[in-house]
Scaffold this motif. Sequence first.
Motif, mmCIF file in Angstrom:
data_model
loop_
_atom_site.group_PDB
_atom_site.id
_atom_site.type_symbol
_atom_site.label_atom_id
_atom_site.label_comp_id
_atom_site.label_asym_id
_atom_site.label_seq_id
_atom_site.Cartn_x
_atom_site.Cartn_y
_atom_site.Cartn_z
ATOM 1 N N ASN A 1 -51.855 33.216 -56.430
ATOM 2 C CA ASN A 1 -52.078 32.800 -58.896
ATOM 3 C C ASN A 1 -54.309 32.651 -59.177
ATOM 4 O OD1 ASN A 1 -50.082 31.757 -58.407
ATOM 5 N ND2 ASN A 1 -50.247 29.990 -57.897
ATOM 6 N N LEU A 2 -54.179 33.806 -59.666
ATOM 7 C CA LEU A 2 -55.736 33.594 -60.854
ATOM 8 C C LEU A 2 -55.827 33.356 -61.179
ATOM 9 C CD1 LEU A 2 -58.459 35.289 -59.614
ATOM 10 C CD2 LEU A 2 -57.652 37.790 -60.346
ATOM 11 N N THR A 3 -56.789 32.670 -61.563
ATOM 12 C CA THR A 3 -56.578 32.211 -63.280
ATOM 13 C C THR A 3 -58.735 32.807 -63.805
ATOM 14 O OG1 THR A 3 -57.381 30.620 -62.649
ATOM 15 C CG2 THR A 3 -55.340 30.461 -63.311
ATOM 16 N N ASP A 4 -58.509 32.527 -65.297
ATOM 17 C CA ASP A 4 -60.353 32.653 -65.498
ATOM 18 C C ASP A 4 -60.609 34.224 -65.570
ATOM 19 O OD1 ASP A 4 -59.237 29.900 -66.564
ATOM 20 O OD2 ASP A 4 -60.953 28.837 -64.428
ATOM 21 N N ILE A 5 -59.976 34.764 -65.563
ATOM 22 C CA ILE A 5 -60.132 35.983 -66.156
ATOM 23 C C ILE A 5 -60.782 36.081 -67.460
ATOM 24 C CG2 ILE A 5 -59.788 38.894 -65.680
ATOM 25 C CD1 ILE A 5 -57.903 38.284 -64.426
ATOM 26 N N PRO A 6 -62.253 36.926 -67.510
ATOM 27 C CA PRO A 6 -63.272 37.141 -68.572
ATOM 28 C C PRO A 6 -62.039 38.328 -69.219
ATOM 29 C CG PRO A 6 -64.647 37.120 -66.828
ATOM 30 C CD PRO A 6 -63.549 37.241 -66.344
ATOM 31 N N SER A 7 -62.292 38.280 -70.774
ATOM 32 C CA SER A 7 -61.060 38.584 -71.178
ATOM 33 C C SER A 7 -59.890 38.443 -71.353
ATOM 34 C CB SER A 7 -61.907 40.255 -71.577
ATOM 35 O OG SER A 7 -61.566 40.713 -70.436
ATOM 36 N N LYS A 8 -58.881 38.232 -70.769
ATOM 37 C CA LYS A 8 -58.215 37.510 -70.099
ATOM 38 C C LYS A 8 -57.485 38.983 -70.835
ATOM 39 C CE LYS A 8 -57.817 32.981 -71.159
ATOM 40 N NZ LYS A 8 -57.615 32.026 -72.572
ATOM 41 N N PRO A 9 -57.554 40.334 -69.487
ATOM 42 C CA PRO A 9 -56.331 41.736 -69.827
ATOM 43 C C PRO A 9 -55.314 41.344 -69.805
ATOM 44 C CG PRO A 9 -57.660 41.811 -67.618
ATOM 45 C CD PRO A 9 -57.729 40.302 -68.088
ATOM 46 N N ASN B 1 -47.220 50.157 -49.588
ATOM 47 C CA ASN B 1 -46.192 49.608 -50.536
ATOM 48 C C ASN B 1 -45.583 48.285 -50.979
ATOM 49 O OD1 ASN B 1 -44.891 52.865 -50.085
ATOM 50 N ND2 ASN B 1 -44.209 51.428 -48.705
ATOM 51 N N THR B 2 -47.130 48.061 -50.873
ATOM 52 C CA THR B 2 -47.055 46.740 -50.883
ATOM 53 C C THR B 2 -48.179 46.526 -52.769
ATOM 54 O OG1 THR B 2 -49.499 46.047 -50.507
ATOM 55 C CG2 THR B 2 -47.688 45.570 -49.471
ATOM 56 N N GLN B 3 -48.343 47.670 -53.764
ATOM 57 C CA GLN B 3 -49.404 47.408 -54.237
ATOM 58 C C GLN B 3 -48.739 47.248 -55.623
ATOM 59 O OE1 GLN B 3 -52.273 50.494 -55.448
ATOM 60 N NE2 GLN B 3 -51.434 50.335 -57.316
ATOM 61 N N GLN B 4 -48.994 46.751 -57.104
ATOM 62 C CA GLN B 4 -48.340 46.483 -57.555
ATOM 63 C C GLN B 4 -48.548 45.891 -59.285
ATOM 64 O OE1 GLN B 4 -45.878 41.971 -57.931
ATOM 65 N NE2 GLN B 4 -47.055 42.610 -55.269
ATOM 66 N N THR B 5 -48.114 46.272 -60.240
ATOM 67 C CA THR B 5 -49.018 46.066 -61.488
ATOM 68 C C THR B 5 -48.599 44.262 -62.014
ATOM 69 O OG1 THR B 5 -49.096 47.795 -62.116
ATOM 70 C CG2 THR B 5 -49.240 46.214 -64.071
ATOM 71 N N ILE B 6 -49.699 43.585 -61.987
ATOM 72 C CA ILE B 6 -49.351 42.191 -62.385
ATOM 73 C C ILE B 6 -49.712 41.598 -63.989
ATOM 74 C CG2 ILE B 6 -49.862 39.372 -61.699
ATOM 75 C CD1 ILE B 6 -51.274 40.980 -58.985
ATOM 76 N N TYR B 7 -49.010 41.226 -64.436
ATOM 77 C CA TYR B 7 -48.784 40.598 -66.227
ATOM 78 C C TYR B 7 -49.398 38.990 -66.165
ATOM 79 C CZ TYR B 7 -46.780 44.930 -66.473
ATOM 80 O OH TYR B 7 -46.005 46.661 -67.342
ATOM 81 N N ARG B 8 -50.260 38.825 -67.112
ATOM 82 C CA ARG B 8 -50.719 37.636 -67.249
ATOM 83 C C ARG B 8 -49.553 36.452 -67.904
ATOM 84 N NH1 ARG B 8 -53.486 38.565 -71.696
ATOM 85 N NH2 ARG B 8 -52.565 37.360 -72.850
ATOM 86 N N HIS B 9 -49.298 35.578 -67.169
ATOM 87 C CA HIS B 9 -48.254 34.732 -67.593
ATOM 88 C C HIS B 9 -48.842 33.440 -66.945
ATOM 89 C CE1 HIS B 9 -44.543 33.251 -68.018
ATOM 90 N NE2 HIS B 9 -44.524 32.107 -66.887
#
Length: 271
Positions: free
Chosen positions: A29-37, A53-61
Amino acid sequence: MAAEGRGQSDIIIQELEILKPQIIELQCNLTDIPSKPSNITGFWRKDGKDIENTQQTIYRHNEQYILKSIFNIQANDLGNYSCIFNYLEKEAQATFVLKVPEIKEKQDRPIVSYIGDTVVLKCVIQPTPNTWEWYKSNGTEKEIINATAEPWHYEIFLDKNVTKLTLLNLTEEDSGKYTCSAVFNITSSESQLDLKVLSFLEPLKPFLAIAAEVVILVTLILLYERHNQKHKSLIETTDNGLYEHTSMQEENTMEDEETTTRQRKVELQLK
């Protein structure tokens, strides 16, 4: 299993002991990213190499980004698994170390014993393995120790998470590397112990070497003194001979002078 990060590139390490083959889910879990993309990219690495085959797009939740994957862990799959987050031209990661338990109290120095003695090699681990095995290294190969076949030379003690190998009537051939192996369902955990068997004269060798050096030094000094004494005597003998020879020459010269003087006196009288 989960690891958390806060928008930084520092490596967060979490160690996991694996006792048997299993399917495991790893989550970061990654938190506190500046600008919150709205989304970032994530993938996995094993032992520093990208896993296909492990690369994926991760959406903010809920103000965080979650990367999780399921892995089928067998013996060859143990190692370091890192979750990688790419965002705003930066990279953050957390690492899971998947391994079997390690044997405690590893020996960093050789165990020293003497010919004819008895020595005990010991290994301890938590949790309790399925069984224990002992090996002796023979060059690049390991030979399993069968205490039943050689009861006069080996004794193996097993007590859950502890094992002891006793070697009786040691010889110089017993010197070498011994491996205790704790066997788990997924693989074995090993530790190596180095045994050196010495003769009773071995500890005296440094003192004998020093004594030999002292004897050699004293002998050289005596020879040097003797040589100097002979050289001195020879010089004195030569000097004495030279003195006697010079004295005789002086005496002969004086006698010749007296004879010449007498002859001159006689000649004067005759005239």
